[in-house]
Design a protein around this motif. Structure first.
Motif, PDB file in Angstrom:
ATOM      1  N   ASP A  44      -4.614   1.243  -5.234  1.00  0.00           N
ATOM      2  CA  ASP A  44      -4.262   1.453  -3.829  1.00  0.00           C
ATOM      3  C   ASP A  44      -5.433   2.086  -3.075  1.00  0.00           C
ATOM      4  O   ASP A  44      -5.748   1.667  -1.951  1.00  0.00           O
ATOM      5  CB  ASP A  44      -3.026   2.352  -3.740  1.00  0.00           C
ATOM      6  N   LEU A  56       0.840  -1.196   0.000  1.00  0.00           N
ATOM      7  CA  LEU A  56       0.000   0.000   0.000  1.00  0.00           C
ATOM      8  C   LEU A  56       0.879   1.252   0.000  1.00  0.00           C
ATOM      9  O   LEU A  56       1.951   1.275   0.612  1.00  0.00           O
ATOM     10  CB  LEU A  56      -0.923   0.010   1.222  1.00  0.00           C
ATOM     11  N   LYS A  83      -7.606   0.354   0.048  1.00  0.00           N
ATOM     12  CA  LYS A  83      -7.723   0.989   1.360  1.00  0.00           C
ATOM     13  C   LYS A  83      -9.161   1.265   1.754  1.00  0.00           C
ATOM     14  O   LYS A  83      -9.503   1.345   2.939  1.00  0.00           O
ATOM     15  CB  LYS A  83      -6.931   2.293   1.389  1.00  0.00           C
TER      16      LYS A  83
END
Length: 242
Positions: free
Chosen positions: A235, A120, A239
């Motif tokens: 990403d 990440l 998340k």
């Protein structure tokens, strides 16, 4: 005028035979009347001024070779357009019936650092907004972001628009001044790069160009999405996965 003429037919007529009549209509007065009507309408008709859309085209200002492909981070903003689709590739619509368009954006350069190597990005500067119209005279969504980036130009154009509304200057003068302000290199102006994901609809691209027009942005371009942009989006989705 119409005239009725009885035809004698010549020779002797049989008793009780019906008389034949010929009707002759003179159309000469009708022609004169038509010419008078045409003349009347030509003199009394007001020609409608053609309505045209004024488009804020990208400026063609010259850029030095050393400054090409480079812009101030404080001025640069990248918009990445995406549209939600179903399993068959059809565009999804929201409760309001409008397509579900998402705008991923970041200001300046993209941040792609992964110091702890967990897959990440650390402190990603990618954010999400949507196309939302004004409400109560206040800008919203991505329009508010672009408005704030170009507020100096918009303020000066609004001053000239007020003069035009008050008939202090003509419409042509206002358009000329607005164009000059949009291309004024001494003012703080954003550089907008518009990109589209493979799922993005044409409507989202056109709407993004409309926002350039609404916010009087003259420096913008359409570019291809690259690997860094894709990594930022993946990403963000990882998340914020529900």
């Amino acid at each position: 005028m119409a005239q009725i003429e009885q035809s004698s037919g010549g020779g002797k007529k049989k008793k009780g035979a019906q008389k034949k009549m010929q009707i002759h209509v003179d159309f000469t007065p009708m022609v004169d009347m038509n010419m008078l009507l045409i003349t009347f309408f030509m003199l009394c008709t007001t020609m409608i001024k053609s309505q045209t859309l004024n488009i804020s085209l990208p400026s063609n200002e010259k850029v030095e070779a050393a400054e090409q492909n480079k812009a101030k981070e404080s001025e640069a903003i990248t918009l990445i357009l995406a549209t939600e689709r179903d399993s068959q590739g059809n565009v999804k619509n929201g409760p309001d019936g409008k397509p579900l368009n998402t705008i991923y954006y970041y200001e300046g350069k993209p941040v792609v650092e992964d110091a702890d190597h967990d897959g990440l990005i650390d402190n990603s500067n990618l954010k999400v907004e949507h196309f939302i119209g004004n409400e109560g005279g206040e800008t919203q969504g991505i329009r508010n972001i672009l408005h704030n980036k170009n507020k100096e130009v918009l303020k000066r154009i609004e001053e000239q628009k007020t003069k035009w509304r008050n008939k202090e200057i003509s419409e042509d003068e206002y358009q000329a001044l607005a164009k000059k302000i949009r291309n004024d290199s001494t003012l703080t102006r954003p550089v907008v790069i518009i990109k589209a994901t493979p799922e993005a609809s044409w409507e989202s691209v056109i709407t993004a160009l409309d926002e350039m027009q609404i916010n009087q942005i003259s420096r913008y371009q359409i570019d291809n999405i690259n690997q860094v942009d894709s990594v930022l989006i993946l990403d963000y989705l990882a998340k914020n996965r529900k």
